[in-house]
Scaffold this motif. Sequence first.
Motif, short mmCIF file in Angstrom:
data_model
loop_
_atom_site.label_atom_id
_atom_site.label_comp_id
_atom_site.label_asym_id
_atom_site.label_seq_id
_atom_site.Cartn_x
_atom_site.Cartn_y
_atom_site.Cartn_z
N SER A 52 -12.53 12.33 -3.26
CA SER A 52 -11.33 11.72 -2.69
C SER A 52 -10.52 10.91 -3.70
CB SER A 52 -11.71 10.83 -1.51
OG SER A 52 -12.60 9.81 -1.92
N VAL A 53 -11.12 10.56 -4.83
CA VAL A 53 -10.41 9.73 -5.81
C VAL A 53 -10.23 10.43 -7.16
CG1 VAL A 53 -11.33 7.67 -4.69
CG2 VAL A 53 -12.42 8.53 -6.77
N LYS A 54 -10.75 11.61 -7.31
CA LYS A 54 -10.62 12.33 -8.58
C LYS A 54 -9.17 12.50 -8.97
CE LYS A 54 -14.87 15.09 -8.60
NZ LYS A 54 -15.45 16.44 -8.41
N GLY A 55 -8.89 12.20 -10.23
CA GLY A 55 -7.53 12.32 -10.72
C GLY A 55 -6.66 11.11 -10.46
N ARG A 56 -7.15 10.19 -9.65
CA ARG A 56 -6.37 8.99 -9.33
C ARG A 56 -7.04 7.71 -9.83
NH1 ARG A 56 -5.65 7.48 -4.20
NH2 ARG A 56 -7.59 8.40 -3.43
N PHE A 57 -8.36 7.68 -9.79
CA PHE A 57 -9.11 6.49 -10.21
C PHE A 57 -9.82 6.76 -11.53
CE2 PHE A 57 -10.05 4.51 -5.73
CZ PHE A 57 -8.70 4.61 -5.43
N THR A 58 -9.97 5.70 -12.32
CA THR A 58 -10.70 5.80 -13.57
C THR A 58 -11.64 4.60 -13.71
OG1 THR A 58 -8.83 6.91 -14.64
CG2 THR A 58 -10.53 5.98 -16.07
N TYR A 117 -14.42 -1.89 -15.07
CA TYR A 117 -13.09 -1.77 -14.50
C TYR A 117 -13.00 -0.55 -13.57
CZ TYR A 117 -11.80 -4.81 -18.40
OH TYR A 117 -11.72 -5.85 -19.30
N LEU A 118 -12.04 -0.63 -12.67
CA LEU A 118 -11.66 0.53 -11.88
C LEU A 118 -10.14 0.53 -11.79
CD1 LEU A 118 -12.72 2.96 -10.21
CD2 LEU A 118 -12.40 1.53 -8.18
N GLN A 119 -9.54 1.47 -12.51
CA GLN A 119 -8.08 1.64 -12.45
C GLN A 119 -7.78 2.57 -11.30
OE1 GLN A 119 -5.54 0.21 -14.34
NE2 GLN A 119 -4.21 1.21 -12.85
N MET A 120 -6.97 2.10 -10.38
CA MET A 120 -6.65 2.89 -9.18
C MET A 120 -5.16 3.16 -9.15
SD MET A 120 -9.10 1.01 -6.38
CE MET A 120 -8.09 -0.48 -6.32
N ASN A 121 -4.79 4.42 -9.26
CA ASN A 121 -3.39 4.84 -9.23
C ASN A 121 -3.13 5.69 -8.01
OD1 ASN A 121 -3.02 3.61 -11.79
ND2 ASN A 121 -3.61 5.49 -12.84
N GLY A 162 -6.15 -6.66 -3.55
CA GLY A 162 -4.94 -7.21 -2.97
C GLY A 162 -4.25 -6.21 -2.08
N LEU A 163 -3.01 -6.53 -1.76
CA LEU A 163 -2.19 -5.67 -0.91
C LEU A 163 -1.20 -4.91 -1.79
CD1 LEU A 163 -1.08 -4.78 1.88
CD2 LEU A 163 0.36 -6.85 1.81
N VAL A 164 -1.14 -3.61 -1.60
CA VAL A 164 -0.23 -2.78 -2.39
C VAL A 164 0.34 -1.70 -1.50
CG1 VAL A 164 -2.09 -1.24 -3.17
CG2 VAL A 164 -0.03 -1.50 -4.57
N GLN A 165 1.53 -1.24 -1.82
CA GLN A 165 2.13 -0.15 -1.07
C GLN A 165 1.55 1.19 -1.51
OE1 GLN A 165 6.41 -0.55 -1.54
NE2 GLN A 165 6.55 -1.61 0.42
N ALA A 166 1.59 2.13 -0.63
CA ALA A 166 1.14 3.48 -0.97
C ALA A 166 1.89 3.98 -2.20
CB ALA A 166 1.36 4.43 0.21
N GLY A 167 1.14 4.61 -3.10
CA GLY A 167 1.70 5.07 -4.35
C GLY A 167 1.57 4.08 -5.49
N GLY A 168 1.19 2.86 -5.16
CA GLY A 168 1.05 1.82 -6.17
C GLY A 168 -0.28 1.88 -6.89
N SER A 169 -0.49 0.89 -7.74
CA SER A 169 -1.70 0.84 -8.56
C SER A 169 -2.33 -0.55 -8.51
CB SER A 169 -1.37 1.16 -10.02
OG SER A 169 -0.85 2.46 -10.16
N LEU A 170 -3.62 -0.58 -8.70
CA LEU A 170 -4.37 -1.82 -8.87
C LEU A 170 -5.46 -1.57 -9.90
CD1 LEU A 170 -5.00 -3.11 -5.22
CD2 LEU A 170 -3.55 -4.19 -6.93
N ARG A 171 -5.87 -2.62 -10.59
CA ARG A 171 -7.03 -2.53 -11.46
C ARG A 171 -8.04 -3.58 -11.03
NH1 ARG A 171 -8.03 -3.12 -17.97
NH2 ARG A 171 -7.80 -5.34 -17.54
N LEU A 172 -9.20 -3.11 -10.65
CA LEU A 172 -10.29 -3.99 -10.28
C LEU A 172 -11.14 -4.29 -11.51
CD1 LEU A 172 -11.49 -2.37 -6.93
CD2 LEU A 172 -9.63 -4.01 -7.32
N SER A 173 -11.65 -5.51 -11.55
CA SER A 173 -12.55 -5.92 -12.62
C SER A 173 -13.84 -6.45 -12.02
CB SER A 173 -11.92 -7.01 -13.49
OG SER A 173 -10.76 -6.56 -14.13
#
Length: 115
Positions: A62-68, A79-83, A10-21
């Motif tokens: 580029s995603v270390k420490g932000r994505f899980t 899942y992919l948790q993106m913070n 989806g659409l999210v502002q910078a600094g936000g989070s999404l979780r992909l399944s």
Amino acid sequence: QVQLVESGGGLVQAGGSLRLSCAASGVIFKLSAMAWYRQAPGEQRKLVAWIGSTNTTVYADSVKGRFTISSTNAKNPLYLQMNSLKPEDTADYYCQYRLGDRNYWGQGTQVTVSS
């Protein structure tokens, strides 16, 4: 035959989070790894995160420490948790399951990060 369906983009502002399944249907047999890739417009598809059958994980720098990346004991769903999302994370995100010597892909889910 395994089918994968991604959701959660989806659409999210910078600094936000999404979780992909990524939901898998069919028989999951000889699973060796699962992964998330992304493809930005005009670029090649790139590995974002990888998880092995023993839950070893690897991340793009580029995603270390932000994505899980994570999954359940049943290896479904993935899942992919993106913070702390950044505009440069904007891309189509694809999940991949490796079963035996075959890779299975989902159809992708779009992530757009606005600045």
